[in-house]
Design an enzyme around this catalytic site. Structure first.
Site, short mmCIF file in Angstrom:
data_model
loop_
_atom_site.label_atom_id
_atom_site.label_comp_id
_atom_site.label_asym_id
_atom_site.label_seq_id
_atom_site.Cartn_x
_atom_site.Cartn_y
_atom_site.Cartn_z
N ASP A 79 5.96 36.41 39.47
CA ASP A 79 6.96 35.30 38.58
C ASP A 79 7.48 35.58 36.99
O ASP A 79 6.54 34.98 36.03
CB ASP A 79 5.54 33.84 38.49
CG ASP A 79 5.01 33.46 39.62
OD1 ASP A 79 5.75 33.83 40.59
OD2 ASP A 79 4.14 33.60 39.93
N GLU A 249 11.73 25.38 42.66
CA GLU A 249 10.77 25.64 41.78
C GLU A 249 10.64 26.87 40.27
O GLU A 249 12.10 26.93 40.77
CB GLU A 249 9.27 26.23 42.77
CG GLU A 249 9.73 27.40 43.37
CD GLU A 249 8.32 27.49 44.19
OE1 GLU A 249 7.35 26.85 44.45
OE2 GLU A 249 8.84 28.38 45.29
#
Length: 590
Positions: A79, A249
């Site tokens: 991420d 997301e």
């Protein structure tokens, strides 16, 4: 002619020689590998005069056309959020159930990255007590505005879906090297918040909102936007859903020219993962999807080195070049598993004549080698890679991690016994509250790790040793414990999902009477072999060759998000007081 002075000198030399031989004998008698201070990697702390204290510079080179070699952050580093401030680049990555929280990396050239610190280092900032494996800190995002760094992140407290009990926070600092503020709770209605500073002075937070109702038309994850008061750290007015994709997301906003660009991660973070782009003239939409979508993906490219590609953001260099960060994972050659976890990579992008962006080579495949920016190369010392820690200092090396709660003197000490790390055993390795573990990220498919431990167990509730660990459901633990008939023994505890654990063939091995035992693990892709030594020289295999691929995110169909770790673990399931002394810890990539 011999004089009294000459005789005295001879006696002195003879005495010194005897003392040296005696010291060598004692070192050999102690067993295990002798401490080699030349091999010890020291802390990267340096005076402020050395490159603004960002680290130890080993080498600088003039601008060149060499490559960025992906992944730039190897091992468990998912991420990525990428940021440029002046001529410095920063990247932050998720840490999930591991503590401290949020890894921060620094670079001067996008090519050479080094570990800077962890952002959340105090219990007031982060308490993950009781949080299950693969929950915890999700998708941090870093930004900079008017002299202040802003860091947003999610604490995912449960794994129930779509009821994750996820809290979202903001911390700030004026100096990224010197710690962050106490967290401010933003909201609890989704994940992956991202701050956007518009050129008109307004600020917005975009995030993934959960909807627990069954909705065939839009799914259960929508991208939500709301204005934010940066000075008072609170939302303004009502928010709005601005985008609905496929398991959308990790949203990030970017403004270029007259368009707002929304970058999203889509498809879930497995092998169908990808990155999409949309744009709008108004920040509230409507957003139009890019004709070049997916911008990055490897979902239909099984031979690509970088799999699961997606989730990232764009930056512009000081030389006007554009790059995008993204996560990706490398599979084992013989299995579609990724024990190193999701790693961080960087791709070069270009802007098209019609105002969209795509990878610079015109494809959407994530590349291992990417053209580097036209910037002077700066190489930093990087103690995250191969290292040997003699536990000689007063503080831990900065790249160590533990589970859920902070390091403290109650269970971990470098001062109680000089030259050793003393670890007090607490909860079982399956626990989610007080597990006494000190570990580091595995960053290579081939490595060895080694330690030496002094431990006197009194019963089977006492264990100490070397562990290869993914989470509380998947780990291997070569430990010293107590056997009813054999006394002090070595054995291997293997936990694999619903099967709680078993003692593997080849163990237990009696080491009764041995004060210090050396433990080692050798991993070669899918093969994991433990060893032990009574003297630090002669290594004896213990147990069978084990399957290292169990320590991966997709093992047994699980939804795992971290990566393989290796370290030392001490357990006292009786009184939480039994201590083990570790002489050193070594990690060497092959």
């Amino acid at each position: 002619m011999t004089t009294p002075i000459t005789e005295k000198l001879k006696c002195t030399i003879k005495s010194l020689a005897i003392m040296i031989l005696w010291c060598i004998f004692l070192l050999n008698a102690l067993g295990c590998k002798k401490k080699n201070h030349e091999q010890t990697i020291q802390s990267t702390k340096v005076p402020d005069s050395v490159n603004n204290s960002y680290g130890v510079i080993l080498e600088t080179k003039p601008a060149r056309t060499d490559s960025i070699n992906n992944p730039v952050l190897k091992g468990f580093n998912p991420d990525p959020s990428l940021l440029r401030v002046g001529e410095d680049y920063f990247m932050v990555t998720s840490t999930f159930q591991w503590w401290p929280g949020i890894a921060v990396y620094h670079s001067k050239d996008l090519v050479n990255w080094h570990f800077l610190n962890y952002a959340l280092t105090r219990k007031e900032q982060l308490d993950l007590t009781g949080i299950p494996g693969n929950a915890g800190i999700y998708a941090p995002q870093i930004s900079y505005h008017d002299g202040t760094f802003y860091l947003l992140y999610t604490i995912f407290r449960e794994s129930g879906w779509p009821f994750p009990d996820a809290d979202n926070y903001l911390v700030t600092t004026s100096d990224i090297r010197k710690g962050w503020s106490d967290p401010v709770l933003l909201h609890s209605s989704g994940i992956d918040p991202s701050l956007f500073h518009d050129d008109d002075g307004k600020t917005y937070i975009v995030y993934t909102q959960f909807d627990y109702l069954p909705r065939e038309d839009q799914g259960n994850q929508q991208i939500y936007l709301q204005e934010f008061d940066l000075a008072h750290k609170k939302f303004i007015g009502e928010g709005k859903i601005i985008y609905i994709g496929s398991i959308s997301e990790g949203p990030h906003l970017l403004k270029k020219d007259t368009y707002y660009h929304l970058i999203t991660a889509e498809g879930g973070t497995r092998f169908d993962h990808y990155m999409n782009s949309s744009r709008a003239k108004n920040i509230w939409g409507p957003f139009e999807q890019s004709p070049y979508n997916p911008i990055i993906t490897s979902r239909d490219k099984p031979k690509q080195l970088l799999q699961k590609a997606g989730h990232g953001n764009l930056i512009e260099t000081q030389t006007g070049e554009w790059y995008v960060s993204h996560l990706a994972a490398r599979t084992l050659p013989d299995k579609r598993k990724c024990p190193l976890g999701r790693e961080s990579s960087i791709q070069k992008i270009k802007w098209t004549k019609d105002g969209w962006f795509q990878l610079s080579n015109g494809s959407n495949a994530p590349l291992e080698k990417v053209q580097a920016p036209d910037i002077e190369e700066v190489v930093y010392q990087n103690p995250e890679r191969s290292m040997r820690d003699e536990f000689d200092g007063d503080t831990l090396q900065p790249f160590y991690l533990t589970l859920r709660t902070p390091f403290n003197d109650h269970w971990l000490s470098l001062k109680e016994r000089s030259g050793y790390l003393r670890m007090r055993g607490r909860q079982s390795p399956l626990g989610k509250y007080e597990t006494s573990i000190l570990a580091r990220k595995v960053q290579s498919f081939e490595y060895t790790a080694e330690t030496a431990v002094e431990f006197e167990p009194e019963n089977i509730m006492h264990m100490a040793g070397l562990t290869c660990y993914y989470d509380e459901h998947n780990f291997f633990y070569l430990n010293v414990s107590k056997h009813d008939s054999l006394g002090k023994v070595l054995s291997i505890l293997h936990v694999d999902g619903p099967s709680w654990g078993r003692t593997l063939e080849g163990s237990p091995v009696s080491i009764e009477g041995l004060k210090k035992v050396c433990l080692k693990v050798k991993v070669e892709y899918s093969n994991l072999q433990f060893y032990y030594s009574r003297n630090g020289k002669d290594w004896i295999p213990i147990g069978p060759v084990l399957d290292a691929s169990e320590l991966s995110d997709l093992h047994n169909g699980k939804w795992g998000f971290t990566g393989a770790m290796v370290g030392i673990l001490t357990t006292d399931m009786q009184f939480k007081s039994k201590t083990a002394d570790y002489d050193y810890f070594e990690y060497l990539e092959q």
